[in-house]
Write a protein that holds these residues in place. Sequence first.
Motif, mmCIF file in Angstrom:
data_model
loop_
_atom_site.group_PDB
_atom_site.id
_atom_site.type_symbol
_atom_site.label_atom_id
_atom_site.label_comp_id
_atom_site.label_asym_id
_atom_site.label_seq_id
_atom_site.Cartn_x
_atom_site.Cartn_y
_atom_site.Cartn_z
ATOM 1 N N VAL A 119 30.627 -60.100 31.783
ATOM 2 C CA VAL A 119 32.145 -60.415 31.236
ATOM 3 C C VAL A 119 31.842 -61.411 30.254
ATOM 4 O O VAL A 119 31.197 -62.582 30.079
ATOM 5 C CB VAL A 119 32.409 -61.272 32.677
ATOM 6 N N VAL A 120 32.945 -61.143 29.077
ATOM 7 C CA VAL A 120 33.125 -62.161 28.093
ATOM 8 C C VAL A 120 34.578 -62.861 28.231
ATOM 9 O O VAL A 120 35.445 -62.099 28.558
ATOM 10 C CB VAL A 120 32.948 -61.323 26.905
ATOM 11 N N VAL A 121 34.325 -64.066 28.442
ATOM 12 C CA VAL A 121 35.435 -64.973 28.616
ATOM 13 C C VAL A 121 35.903 -65.642 27.162
ATOM 14 O O VAL A 121 35.012 -66.082 26.696
ATOM 15 C CB VAL A 121 35.406 -66.024 29.576
ATOM 16 N N ILE A 122 37.129 -65.241 26.629
ATOM 17 C CA ILE A 122 37.571 -65.686 25.302
ATOM 18 C C ILE A 122 38.545 -66.640 25.580
ATOM 19 O O ILE A 122 39.767 -66.238 25.892
ATOM 20 C CB ILE A 122 38.127 -64.662 24.518
ATOM 21 N N GLU A 123 38.327 -67.968 25.175
ATOM 22 C CA GLU A 123 39.320 -68.881 25.229
ATOM 23 C C GLU A 123 40.467 -68.876 24.255
ATOM 24 O O GLU A 123 40.103 -68.528 23.219
ATOM 25 C CB GLU A 123 38.598 -70.354 25.315
ATOM 26 N N SER A 124 41.670 -69.268 24.471
ATOM 27 C CA SER A 124 42.699 -69.208 23.367
ATOM 28 C C SER A 124 42.176 -70.173 22.253
ATOM 29 O O SER A 124 41.672 -71.358 22.381
ATOM 30 C CB SER A 124 43.968 -69.749 24.232
ATOM 31 N N GLY A 125 42.593 -69.647 21.137
ATOM 32 C CA GLY A 125 42.385 -70.588 19.888
ATOM 33 C C GLY A 125 41.517 -69.572 18.829
ATOM 34 O O GLY A 125 41.827 -68.503 18.983
ATOM 35 N N THR A 126 40.394 -70.265 18.253
ATOM 36 C CA THR A 126 39.836 -69.512 17.187
ATOM 37 C C THR A 126 38.897 -68.448 17.798
ATOM 38 O O THR A 126 38.613 -67.420 17.233
ATOM 39 C CB THR A 126 38.883 -70.414 16.454
ATOM 40 N N ALA A 127 38.664 -68.625 18.939
ATOM 41 C CA ALA A 127 37.772 -67.549 19.756
ATOM 42 C C ALA A 127 38.324 -65.878 19.812
ATOM 43 O O ALA A 127 37.662 -65.042 20.071
ATOM 44 C CB ALA A 127 37.346 -67.932 21.138
ATOM 45 N N ILE A 128 39.594 -66.162 19.675
ATOM 46 C CA ILE A 128 40.352 -64.814 19.707
ATOM 47 C C ILE A 128 39.825 -63.946 18.545
ATOM 48 O O ILE A 128 39.696 -62.800 18.779
ATOM 49 C CB ILE A 128 41.747 -64.992 19.477
ATOM 50 N N ALA A 129 39.436 -64.361 17.478
ATOM 51 C CA ALA A 129 39.027 -63.706 16.238
ATOM 52 C C ALA A 129 37.864 -62.846 16.693
ATOM 53 O O ALA A 129 37.467 -61.854 16.164
ATOM 54 C CB ALA A 129 38.423 -64.408 15.203
ATOM 55 N N PHE A 130 37.180 -63.106 17.802
ATOM 56 C CA PHE A 130 35.966 -62.196 18.156
ATOM 57 C C PHE A 130 36.268 -61.101 19.225
ATOM 58 O O PHE A 130 35.295 -60.277 19.486
ATOM 59 C CB PHE A 130 34.760 -63.188 18.741
ATOM 60 N N PHE A 131 37.330 -60.687 19.389
ATOM 61 C CA PHE A 131 37.811 -59.640 20.475
ATOM 62 C C PHE A 131 37.364 -58.469 19.944
ATOM 63 O O PHE A 131 36.814 -57.735 20.809
ATOM 64 C CB PHE A 131 39.095 -59.714 20.453
ATOM 65 N N ASP A 132 37.541 -58.005 18.998
ATOM 66 C CA ASP A 132 37.272 -56.829 18.182
ATOM 67 C C ASP A 132 35.602 -56.458 18.115
ATOM 68 O O ASP A 132 35.274 -55.334 18.344
ATOM 69 C CB ASP A 132 37.818 -56.513 16.981
ATOM 70 N N ALA A 133 34.914 -57.748 17.652
ATOM 71 C CA ALA A 133 33.558 -57.565 17.911
ATOM 72 C C ALA A 133 32.889 -57.109 19.164
ATOM 73 O O ALA A 133 31.959 -56.604 19.551
ATOM 74 C CB ALA A 133 32.796 -58.731 17.191
ATOM 75 N N VAL A 134 33.589 -58.046 20.069
ATOM 76 C CA VAL A 134 33.149 -57.693 21.692
ATOM 77 C C VAL A 134 33.524 -56.351 22.102
ATOM 78 O O VAL A 134 32.499 -55.843 22.656
ATOM 79 C CB VAL A 134 33.985 -58.823 22.599
ATOM 80 N N GLN A 135 34.381 -55.842 21.938
ATOM 81 C CA GLN A 135 34.737 -54.456 22.258
ATOM 82 C C GLN A 135 33.829 -53.324 21.531
ATOM 83 O O GLN A 135 33.456 -52.452 22.059
ATOM 84 C CB GLN A 135 36.250 -54.254 21.935
ATOM 85 N N ARG A 136 33.565 -53.853 20.234
ATOM 86 C CA ARG A 136 32.771 -52.960 19.435
ATOM 87 C C ARG A 136 31.231 -52.936 20.033
ATOM 88 O O ARG A 136 30.637 -51.653 20.043
ATOM 89 C CB ARG A 136 32.684 -53.158 18.240
ATOM 90 N N LEU A 137 30.723 -54.076 20.309
ATOM 91 C CA LEU A 137 29.109 -54.167 20.651
ATOM 92 C C LEU A 137 29.315 -54.070 21.887
ATOM 93 O O LEU A 137 27.952 -53.621 22.541
ATOM 94 C CB LEU A 137 29.040 -55.650 20.092
ATOM 95 N N ASN A 138 30.128 -54.294 22.957
ATOM 96 C CA ASN A 138 29.993 -54.065 24.533
ATOM 97 C C ASN A 138 31.276 -53.523 25.102
ATOM 98 O O ASN A 138 31.965 -54.354 25.743
ATOM 99 C CB ASN A 138 29.419 -55.329 25.053
ATOM 100 N N PRO A 139 31.483 -52.086 24.852
ATOM 101 C CA PRO A 139 32.733 -51.971 25.475
ATOM 102 C C PRO A 139 32.921 -51.716 27.052
ATOM 103 O O PRO A 139 33.979 -51.625 27.414
ATOM 104 C CB PRO A 139 32.753 -50.147 24.844
#
Length: 371
Positions: A119-139
Amino acid sequence: MKFLFLSTHAFLPATRKTSVHFVAEALVARRHKVDTVSVGMSRLTAWKKPQLVEGAIAAGQKNRFADTAPGYRSAAYLPPLHPFSTSHAWVNRLTALTFPLYGNLLPGFLRQAITDADVVVIESGTAIAFFDAVQRLNPKAAVIYFCRDRLDTVGASAWLQATEQRIAPLCDRVIVPSPRMADHLPKTARVRFIPQGIDKQVFDAATVSPYPPGTLNAVSVGNMLFDRAAIEAMAAARPDITYHLFGAGIPDDFAGNVRVYGERPFPDIVPFIRFADFGIAPYRLGERELYLAQSSLKLQQYSYCLLPILVPRLLEGSRGNLVGYDRPETQDWTLLLDRVLASAHPEGWRDGILTWDEVAERIEAEIPASA
Protein backbone atom coordinates in the motif's frame (compact mmCIF):
# COMPACT_ATOMS: atom_id res chain seq x y z
CA MET A 1 1.04 -5.73 5.04
CA LYS A 2 3.71 -3.23 4.06
CA PHE A 3 2.84 0.46 3.88
CA LEU A 4 4.85 3.27 2.30
CA PHE A 5 3.97 6.85 3.23
CA LEU A 6 5.12 9.72 0.99
CA SER A 7 4.78 13.01 2.85
CA THR A 8 6.28 16.49 3.01
CA HIS A 9 6.61 16.15 6.78
CA ALA A 10 9.83 15.08 8.48
CA PHE A 11 9.54 11.94 10.61
CA LEU A 12 11.82 12.85 13.50
CA PRO A 13 11.36 12.85 17.29
CA ALA A 14 11.92 16.60 17.64
CA THR A 15 9.60 17.83 14.88
CA ARG A 16 5.90 18.48 15.21
CA LYS A 17 3.50 15.64 14.63
CA THR A 18 0.60 15.70 12.20
CA SER A 19 -2.02 13.10 11.40
CA VAL A 20 0.26 11.23 8.99
CA HIS A 21 2.75 10.58 11.82
CA PHE A 22 0.10 9.25 14.17
CA VAL A 23 -1.48 7.02 11.52
CA ALA A 24 1.90 5.54 10.57
CA GLU A 25 2.67 4.78 14.22
CA ALA A 26 -0.78 3.26 14.76
CA LEU A 27 -0.33 0.94 11.78
CA VAL A 28 3.02 -0.21 13.17
CA ALA A 29 1.30 -0.93 16.50
CA ARG A 30 -1.24 -2.99 14.54
CA ARG A 31 1.69 -5.17 13.32
CA HIS A 32 2.08 -3.77 9.83
CA LYS A 33 5.47 -2.80 8.41
CA VAL A 34 5.72 0.90 7.63
CA ASP A 35 8.22 2.95 5.64
CA THR A 36 7.97 6.73 5.49
CA VAL A 37 9.78 8.96 3.02
CA SER A 38 9.86 12.72 3.49
CA VAL A 39 9.77 14.58 0.17
CA GLY A 40 9.66 18.22 -0.92
CA MET A 41 13.10 19.01 0.48
CA SER A 42 16.58 19.56 -1.00
CA ARG A 43 19.70 21.63 -0.47
CA LEU A 44 17.41 24.63 -0.94
CA THR A 45 15.64 23.62 2.27
CA ALA A 46 19.00 23.45 4.05
CA TRP A 47 19.46 27.19 3.54
CA LYS A 48 16.17 27.87 5.29
CA LYS A 49 16.22 25.06 7.88
CA PRO A 50 19.86 24.03 8.36
CA GLN A 51 19.26 22.42 11.75
CA LEU A 52 16.59 20.16 10.26
CA VAL A 53 18.23 19.18 6.99
CA GLU A 54 21.96 19.31 7.71
CA GLY A 55 21.44 18.27 11.31
CA ALA A 56 18.74 15.79 12.23
CA ILE A 57 17.96 14.45 8.75
CA ALA A 58 21.56 14.25 7.53
CA ALA A 59 22.49 12.33 10.68
CA GLY A 60 20.44 9.30 9.69
CA GLN A 61 17.77 9.70 7.03
CA LYS A 62 19.38 11.57 4.12
CA ASN A 63 18.62 9.43 1.04
CA ARG A 64 18.54 6.26 3.13
CA PHE A 65 16.33 4.53 5.65
CA ALA A 66 16.90 4.61 9.38
CA ASP A 67 15.16 2.24 11.79
CA THR A 68 12.69 4.13 13.96
CA ALA A 69 11.17 1.13 15.74
CA PRO A 70 10.69 -2.56 14.96
CA GLY A 71 8.90 -2.68 11.61
CA TYR A 72 9.16 1.10 11.16
CA ARG A 73 11.72 2.92 8.97
CA SER A 74 12.01 6.55 7.92
CA ALA A 75 13.99 8.26 5.18
CA ALA A 76 14.19 11.66 3.51
CA TYR A 77 14.66 12.19 -0.22
CA LEU A 78 17.12 15.09 -0.56
CA PRO A 79 18.16 15.85 -4.16
CA PRO A 80 20.23 18.95 -4.95
CA LEU A 81 17.07 20.87 -5.97
CA HIS A 82 13.33 20.37 -5.76
CA PRO A 83 10.27 22.12 -7.23
CA PHE A 84 8.13 24.17 -4.89
CA SER A 85 5.00 26.32 -4.79
CA THR A 86 5.20 30.10 -4.50
CA SER A 87 2.88 33.08 -4.64
CA HIS A 88 4.48 34.18 -7.93
CA ALA A 89 2.64 32.94 -11.02
CA TRP A 90 5.68 33.09 -13.30
CA VAL A 91 7.78 31.02 -10.86
CA ASN A 92 5.00 28.45 -10.64
CA ARG A 93 4.94 28.20 -14.43
CA LEU A 94 8.63 27.33 -14.35
CA THR A 95 8.29 24.79 -11.54
CA ALA A 96 5.43 23.13 -13.43
CA LEU A 97 8.09 21.94 -15.87
CA THR A 98 10.21 20.40 -13.11
CA PHE A 99 7.60 18.63 -10.97
CA PRO A 100 7.28 15.68 -13.43
CA LEU A 101 11.06 15.25 -13.54
CA TYR A 102 11.31 15.41 -9.77
CA GLY A 103 8.54 12.83 -9.31
CA ASN A 104 9.92 10.33 -11.82
CA LEU A 105 13.72 10.48 -11.52
CA LEU A 106 13.99 8.61 -8.25
CA PRO A 107 16.96 7.37 -6.22
CA GLY A 108 17.41 3.65 -5.73
CA PHE A 109 16.24 3.52 -2.11
CA LEU A 110 12.92 5.14 -3.02
CA ARG A 111 12.37 2.99 -6.10
CA GLN A 112 12.94 -0.11 -3.98
CA ALA A 113 10.56 1.08 -1.27
CA ILE A 114 7.82 1.68 -3.84
CA THR A 115 8.42 -1.73 -5.44
CA ASP A 116 8.22 -3.53 -2.08
CA ALA A 117 5.06 -1.82 -0.81
CA ASP A 118 1.61 -3.38 -0.67
CA VAL A 119 0.00 0.00 0.00
CA VAL A 120 1.38 3.41 -0.97
CA VAL A 121 -0.10 6.36 0.92
CA ILE A 122 0.42 9.70 -0.84
CA GLU A 123 -0.24 12.74 1.32
CA SER A 124 -1.63 15.91 -0.25
CA GLY A 125 1.07 18.34 -1.39
CA THR A 126 4.36 17.73 -3.18
CA ALA A 127 4.05 13.95 -2.74
CA ILE A 128 1.40 13.99 -5.48
CA ALA A 129 4.25 14.32 -7.97
CA PHE A 130 5.24 10.69 -7.29
CA PHE A 131 1.91 9.12 -8.27
CA ASP A 132 2.93 8.18 -11.82
CA ALA A 133 6.20 6.63 -10.63
CA VAL A 134 4.29 4.54 -8.09
CA GLN A 135 1.94 3.21 -10.73
CA ARG A 136 4.82 2.49 -13.12
CA LEU A 137 7.05 0.76 -10.57
CA ASN A 138 4.37 -1.14 -8.66
CA PRO A 139 1.04 -1.33 -10.51
CA LYS A 140 -0.23 -3.98 -8.06
CA ALA A 141 0.08 -1.75 -5.00
CA ALA A 142 -3.03 -0.14 -3.57
CA VAL A 143 -2.72 3.64 -3.71
CA ILE A 144 -4.35 5.74 -0.99
CA TYR A 145 -4.53 9.51 -1.43
CA PHE A 146 -4.33 10.90 2.11
CA CYS A 147 -5.97 14.28 1.47
CA ARG A 148 -5.34 16.43 4.54
CA ASP A 149 -5.90 19.97 3.23
CA ARG A 150 -7.33 21.69 0.21
CA LEU A 151 -4.40 22.55 -2.03
CA ASP A 152 -5.83 25.94 -2.94
CA THR A 153 -6.04 26.78 0.77
CA VAL A 154 -2.38 25.98 1.47
CA GLY A 155 -1.13 27.78 -1.65
CA ALA A 156 -0.04 24.76 -3.69
CA SER A 157 1.01 25.40 -7.27
CA ALA A 158 -1.44 25.18 -10.16
CA TRP A 159 0.43 22.09 -11.41
CA LEU A 160 -0.16 20.23 -8.14
CA GLN A 161 -3.81 21.27 -8.08
CA ALA A 162 -4.34 20.06 -11.66
CA THR A 163 -2.49 16.81 -10.95
CA GLU A 164 -4.66 16.19 -7.89
CA GLN A 165 -7.75 16.44 -10.12
CA ARG A 166 -6.21 13.92 -12.54
CA ILE A 167 -5.03 11.32 -10.03
CA ALA A 168 -7.85 11.39 -7.46
CA PRO A 169 -10.15 9.12 -9.56
CA LEU A 170 -7.21 6.78 -10.24
CA CYS A 171 -6.45 6.14 -6.57
CA ASP A 172 -8.00 3.13 -4.86
CA ARG A 173 -9.27 5.40 -2.11
CA VAL A 174 -9.18 9.10 -1.25
CA ILE A 175 -9.31 9.52 2.53
CA VAL A 176 -10.47 12.90 3.84
CA PRO A 177 -10.86 14.13 7.44
CA SER A 178 -13.94 16.20 6.54
CA PRO A 179 -16.77 15.51 4.07
CA ARG A 180 -16.44 19.12 2.89
CA MET A 181 -13.02 18.29 1.47
CA ALA A 182 -14.63 16.15 -1.22
CA ASP A 183 -16.47 19.14 -2.69
CA HIS A 184 -13.58 20.16 -4.95
CA LEU A 185 -12.57 16.63 -6.01
CA PRO A 186 -13.87 14.82 -9.11
CA LYS A 187 -17.14 13.01 -8.50
CA THR A 188 -15.59 9.75 -9.73
CA ALA A 189 -13.01 9.71 -6.91
CA ARG A 190 -13.62 6.96 -4.34
CA VAL A 191 -13.72 9.27 -1.33
CA ARG A 192 -14.03 7.99 2.23
CA PHE A 193 -14.48 10.22 5.29
CA ILE A 194 -12.40 9.12 8.28
CA PRO A 195 -12.17 11.67 11.12
CA GLN A 196 -8.95 12.73 12.76
CA GLY A 197 -7.93 10.93 15.94
CA ILE A 198 -5.91 11.82 18.99
CA ASP A 199 -3.48 10.06 21.30
CA LYS A 200 -5.77 9.88 24.33
CA GLN A 201 -3.21 8.09 26.49
CA VAL A 202 -0.69 10.91 26.14
CA PHE A 203 -3.23 13.50 27.25
CA ASP A 204 -4.48 11.30 30.10
CA ALA A 205 -0.90 10.85 31.31
CA ALA A 206 -0.25 14.61 31.54
CA THR A 207 -0.65 15.32 35.25
CA VAL A 208 1.65 18.30 35.87
CA SER A 209 0.58 21.75 34.75
CA PRO A 210 3.22 24.00 33.12
CA TYR A 211 1.33 27.07 34.33
CA PRO A 212 1.89 28.95 37.63
CA PRO A 213 -0.94 28.35 40.13
CA GLY A 214 -3.74 30.88 40.02
CA THR A 215 -2.98 32.13 36.49
CA LEU A 216 -5.21 32.24 33.41
CA ASN A 217 -3.81 30.67 30.25
CA ALA A 218 -4.86 30.17 26.64
CA VAL A 219 -3.14 27.96 24.08
CA SER A 220 -2.88 28.05 20.29
CA VAL A 221 -1.16 25.26 18.36
CA GLY A 222 -0.22 25.49 14.67
CA ASN A 223 0.50 28.22 12.15
CA MET A 224 -1.93 27.41 9.33
CA LEU A 225 -3.82 30.56 8.20
CA PHE A 226 -2.58 32.23 11.39
CA ASP A 227 -4.48 35.43 12.26
CA ARG A 228 -2.08 37.68 14.13
CA ALA A 229 -4.65 40.47 14.50
CA ALA A 230 -7.01 38.23 16.47
CA ILE A 231 -4.28 37.25 18.95
CA GLU A 232 -3.20 40.87 19.37
CA ALA A 233 -6.79 41.94 20.07
CA MET A 234 -7.33 39.19 22.66
CA ALA A 235 -4.07 39.97 24.41
CA ALA A 236 -4.86 43.67 24.60
CA ALA A 237 -8.37 43.08 25.93
CA ARG A 238 -7.29 40.80 28.79
CA PRO A 239 -3.66 41.40 29.83
CA ASP A 240 -4.27 39.12 32.84
CA ILE A 241 -4.45 36.12 30.48
CA THR A 242 -1.21 34.62 29.13
CA TYR A 243 -1.42 33.39 25.54
CA HIS A 244 0.87 30.48 24.60
CA LEU A 245 1.52 30.09 20.85
CA PHE A 246 3.12 27.00 19.27
CA GLY A 247 4.00 26.77 15.58
CA ALA A 248 6.81 27.36 13.14
CA GLY A 249 7.22 30.87 11.77
CA ILE A 250 4.91 32.67 14.21
CA PRO A 251 6.41 36.12 14.92
CA ASP A 252 7.59 36.73 18.46
CA ASP A 253 7.06 40.50 18.73
CA PHE A 254 3.73 40.39 20.56
CA ALA A 255 2.79 42.06 23.82
CA GLY A 256 4.31 40.77 27.04
CA ASN A 257 1.41 38.45 27.87
CA VAL A 258 1.92 36.49 24.62
CA ARG A 259 4.58 33.78 24.64
CA VAL A 260 5.80 32.24 21.38
CA TYR A 261 7.48 28.82 21.55
CA GLY A 262 8.01 27.99 17.87
CA GLU A 263 7.83 24.37 16.76
CA ARG A 264 8.12 21.90 19.64
CA PRO A 265 7.89 18.10 19.97
CA PHE A 266 4.32 16.98 20.51
CA PRO A 267 4.87 15.61 24.07
CA ASP A 268 6.14 19.06 25.12
CA ILE A 269 2.92 20.71 23.95
CA VAL A 270 0.47 18.26 25.52
CA PRO A 271 0.55 19.71 29.09
CA PHE A 272 -0.01 23.22 27.71
CA ILE A 273 -3.22 22.00 26.08
CA ARG A 274 -4.32 19.74 28.94
CA PHE A 275 -4.17 22.48 31.58
CA ALA A 276 -5.16 25.57 29.58
CA ASP A 277 -8.29 27.52 30.45
CA PHE A 278 -9.29 27.68 26.78
CA GLY A 279 -7.97 26.95 23.31
CA ILE A 280 -7.69 29.24 20.31
CA ALA A 281 -7.93 28.40 16.61
CA PRO A 282 -7.00 31.78 15.11
CA TYR A 283 -7.68 31.00 11.47
CA ARG A 284 -8.01 33.58 8.70
CA LEU A 285 -10.60 31.78 6.66
CA GLY A 286 -13.44 31.97 4.18
CA GLU A 287 -16.20 29.58 3.09
CA ARG A 288 -13.83 27.16 1.36
CA GLU A 289 -11.92 26.56 4.62
CA LEU A 290 -14.98 25.45 6.60
CA TYR A 291 -13.69 21.88 6.38
CA LEU A 292 -11.31 22.85 9.19
CA ALA A 293 -14.17 22.52 11.69
CA GLN A 294 -13.93 18.75 11.20
CA SER A 295 -10.36 18.25 10.01
CA SER A 296 -8.43 20.47 12.41
CA LEU A 297 -6.36 18.25 14.67
CA LYS A 298 -6.06 20.89 17.36
CA LEU A 299 -9.84 21.22 17.66
CA GLN A 300 -9.99 17.51 18.47
CA GLN A 301 -7.18 17.82 21.00
CA TYR A 302 -8.69 20.88 22.69
CA SER A 303 -12.09 19.18 22.83
CA TYR A 304 -10.71 16.01 24.41
CA CYS A 305 -9.22 18.21 27.13
CA LEU A 306 -12.67 19.82 27.59
CA LEU A 307 -11.54 23.29 26.56
CA PRO A 308 -13.87 25.95 25.17
CA ILE A 309 -12.36 27.12 21.89
CA LEU A 310 -12.28 30.58 20.36
CA VAL A 311 -12.76 30.31 16.59
CA PRO A 312 -13.78 32.61 13.74
CA ARG A 313 -17.56 33.01 13.60
CA LEU A 314 -17.78 30.86 10.43
CA LEU A 315 -16.77 27.76 12.43
CA GLU A 316 -19.14 28.32 15.34
CA GLY A 317 -21.84 25.70 15.80
CA SER A 318 -20.01 22.71 14.35
CA ARG A 319 -19.06 21.60 17.88
CA GLY A 320 -20.67 22.54 21.18
CA ASN A 321 -17.48 24.04 22.63
CA LEU A 322 -16.72 26.42 19.75
CA VAL A 323 -17.19 30.10 20.61
CA GLY A 324 -17.18 32.33 17.55
CA TYR A 325 -15.63 35.77 17.20
CA ASP A 326 -16.17 38.45 14.60
CA ARG A 327 -13.53 40.51 12.84
CA PRO A 328 -10.81 41.41 15.35
CA GLU A 329 -11.40 45.15 15.05
CA THR A 330 -15.17 44.92 15.68
CA GLN A 331 -15.38 42.19 18.33
CA ASP A 332 -16.03 43.06 22.00
CA TRP A 333 -13.17 40.90 23.22
CA THR A 334 -13.57 41.58 26.92
CA LEU A 335 -17.17 40.36 26.90
CA LEU A 336 -16.29 37.34 24.76
CA LEU A 337 -13.33 36.30 26.88
CA ASP A 338 -15.42 36.60 30.03
CA ARG A 339 -17.94 34.26 28.41
CA VAL A 340 -15.26 31.73 27.48
CA LEU A 341 -13.73 31.70 30.95
CA ALA A 342 -17.17 31.18 32.51
CA SER A 343 -17.97 28.19 30.26
CA ALA A 344 -18.88 24.83 31.70
CA HIS A 345 -16.75 21.87 30.62
CA PRO A 346 -19.18 19.00 29.93
CA GLU A 347 -17.85 15.53 29.21
CA GLY A 348 -19.98 15.48 26.07
CA TRP A 349 -17.39 17.62 24.31
CA ARG A 350 -15.37 14.41 23.92
CA ASP A 351 -18.11 12.52 22.08
CA GLY A 352 -17.10 11.01 18.77
CA ILE A 353 -13.34 11.59 19.14
CA LEU A 354 -11.42 8.58 17.86
CA THR A 355 -8.08 7.17 18.91
CA TRP A 356 -5.42 6.80 16.22
CA ASP A 357 -5.80 3.04 16.51
CA GLU A 358 -9.46 3.41 15.55
CA VAL A 359 -8.47 5.65 12.63
CA ALA A 360 -5.91 3.07 11.47
CA GLU A 361 -8.52 0.31 11.72
CA ARG A 362 -10.89 2.28 9.48
CA ILE A 363 -8.09 2.86 6.96
CA GLU A 364 -7.34 -0.89 6.94
CA ALA A 365 -10.98 -1.55 6.09
CA GLU A 366 -10.70 0.64 2.98
CA ILE A 367 -7.74 -1.21 1.46
CA PRO A 368 -8.74 -3.39 -1.50
CA ALA A 369 -8.56 -7.13 -0.80
CA SER A 370 -6.04 -7.58 -3.61
CA ALA A 371 -3.38 -5.46 -1.85
